[in-house]
Design a protein around this motif. Structure first.
Motif, short mmCIF file in Angstrom:
data_model
loop_
_atom_site.label_atom_id
_atom_site.label_comp_id
_atom_site.label_asym_id
_atom_site.label_seq_id
_atom_site.Cartn_x
_atom_site.Cartn_y
_atom_site.Cartn_z
N ARG A 125 0.81 -1.22 0.00
CA ARG A 125 0.00 0.00 0.00
C ARG A 125 0.84 1.27 0.00
O ARG A 125 0.30 2.37 -0.01
CB ARG A 125 -0.92 0.00 1.22
CG ARG A 125 -1.91 -1.15 1.24
CD ARG A 125 -2.53 -1.30 2.62
NE ARG A 125 -3.18 -0.07 3.04
CZ ARG A 125 -3.58 0.15 4.29
NH1 ARG A 125 -3.40 -0.77 5.22
NH2 ARG A 125 -4.17 1.29 4.61
N LEU A 126 2.16 1.11 0.00
CA LEU A 126 3.04 2.27 -0.01
C LEU A 126 3.27 2.74 -1.44
O LEU A 126 3.71 1.98 -2.29
CB LEU A 126 4.37 1.92 0.66
CG LEU A 126 5.36 3.07 0.90
CD1 LEU A 126 4.76 4.08 1.87
CD2 LEU A 126 6.68 2.54 1.42
N LYS A 127 2.97 4.01 -1.73
CA LYS A 127 3.04 4.54 -3.09
C LYS A 127 3.91 5.79 -3.12
O LYS A 127 4.10 6.47 -2.11
CB LYS A 127 1.64 4.89 -3.61
CG LYS A 127 0.60 3.80 -3.41
CD LYS A 127 0.87 2.58 -4.24
CE LYS A 127 -0.21 1.54 -4.04
NZ LYS A 127 0.07 0.30 -4.79
N ARG A 128 4.39 6.09 -4.32
CA ARG A 128 5.17 7.32 -4.53
C ARG A 128 4.56 8.12 -5.66
O ARG A 128 4.19 7.58 -6.70
CB ARG A 128 6.63 6.98 -4.87
CG ARG A 128 7.45 8.20 -5.33
CD ARG A 128 8.88 7.81 -5.62
NE ARG A 128 9.66 8.92 -6.15
CZ ARG A 128 9.92 9.12 -7.44
NH1 ARG A 128 9.46 8.25 -8.35
NH2 ARG A 128 10.62 10.15 -7.84
N LEU A 129 4.47 9.43 -5.45
CA LEU A 129 3.99 10.36 -6.47
C LEU A 129 5.05 11.42 -6.69
O LEU A 129 5.44 12.12 -5.75
CB LEU A 129 2.67 11.02 -6.04
CG LEU A 129 2.15 12.13 -6.94
CD1 LEU A 129 1.78 11.57 -8.31
CD2 LEU A 129 0.95 12.82 -6.31
N SER A 130 5.52 11.54 -7.92
CA SER A 130 6.55 12.52 -8.26
C SER A 130 5.92 13.64 -9.07
O SER A 130 5.15 13.40 -10.00
CB SER A 130 7.68 11.87 -9.06
OG SER A 130 8.60 12.85 -9.50
N ILE A 131 6.28 14.89 -8.71
CA ILE A 131 5.81 16.05 -9.47
C ILE A 131 7.01 16.79 -10.08
O ILE A 131 6.91 17.97 -10.40
CB ILE A 131 4.98 17.01 -8.60
CG1 ILE A 131 5.81 17.52 -7.41
CG2 ILE A 131 3.73 16.32 -8.11
CD1 ILE A 131 5.09 18.60 -6.61
N GLY A 132 8.10 16.08 -10.26
CA GLY A 132 9.27 16.67 -10.92
C GLY A 132 10.29 17.20 -9.94
O GLY A 132 11.38 16.68 -9.80
#
Length: 201
Positions: A125-132
């Motif tokens: 359930r661990l996620k990563r979101l990159s915005i640059g």
């Protein structure tokens, strides 16, 4: 970098002259001539933009320097944006350091934080979101391979406005902030002295 150096860096650009492409006579009047005319127009547009840019740099060198500095900073942040591998390496290192500390002096807040993240990771359930320029580590309600009604129906999925409550850490300039801050006093247990006072009374 001074303003004069910024202006001088574009001096060579002023001497650039694009050559007008010529096509063989057998291609004239057909599709190739239309393509060549289109490329010629695009090239002329680029020449005009280049001339305007050079003139603007001469007229406003400090403004140009400001924009270049800002652009360089954004590029630097993007290059140093930490990924999930860096997060897991720091998480494992922090967990190992906490294990070397005795239960009596181990900070329970630091320990609970690391154990909670490990739980999300083990459950998928661990996620990563990159915005640059930076990244967010957050938890989801279900793992990716979970095929339940809650994961398919848009009406019961988590709302975007609730995303901030799911954020576990923010990564920027090669480091994860929460992982770092949670280890500042990892070997200090605030409840230790409370227990000692209770025993003494």
């Amino acid at each position: 970098m001074s303003a004069s150096r910024v202006t001088g860096a574009f001096q060579k650009f002023s001497g650039f002259r694009a050559r007008t492409p010529s096509i063989p006579s057998k291609w004239k009047g057909g599709r190739m001539e239309k393509i060549a005319d289109h490329l010629k127009m695009v090239l002329e547009d680029y020449k005009a933009v280049g001339a305007e840019t050079k003139q603007d740099i001469k007229n406003r060198p400090f403004k140009t320097l400001f924009y270049l500095t800002g652009l360089g900073g954004i590029v630097g942040l993007c290059k140093m944006n930490p990924d999930e591998r860096v997060f897991m390496e720091e998480l494992i290192q922090n967990t190992n350091e906490l294990m070397l500390v005795g239960d009596a002096i181990r900070n329970p807040e630091s320990d609970d934080f690391m154990q909670n993240i490990l739980k999300y990771h083990n459950q998928g359930r661990l996620k990563r979101l990159s915005i640059g320029i930076c990244s967010f580590m957050y938890y989801s309600d279900h793992a990716d391979e979970t095929d339940l009604y809650e994961t398919q129906c848009d009406h019961v999925k988590p709302k975007y406005k609730d995303f901030k409550d799911r954020i576990l850490d923010i990564g920027i300039i090669g480091h994860w902030m929460a992982l770092h801050n949670m280890m500042k006093d990892y070997d200090i247990n605030p409840k230790e002295w409370e227990n000692e006072k209770g025993k003494s009374t």
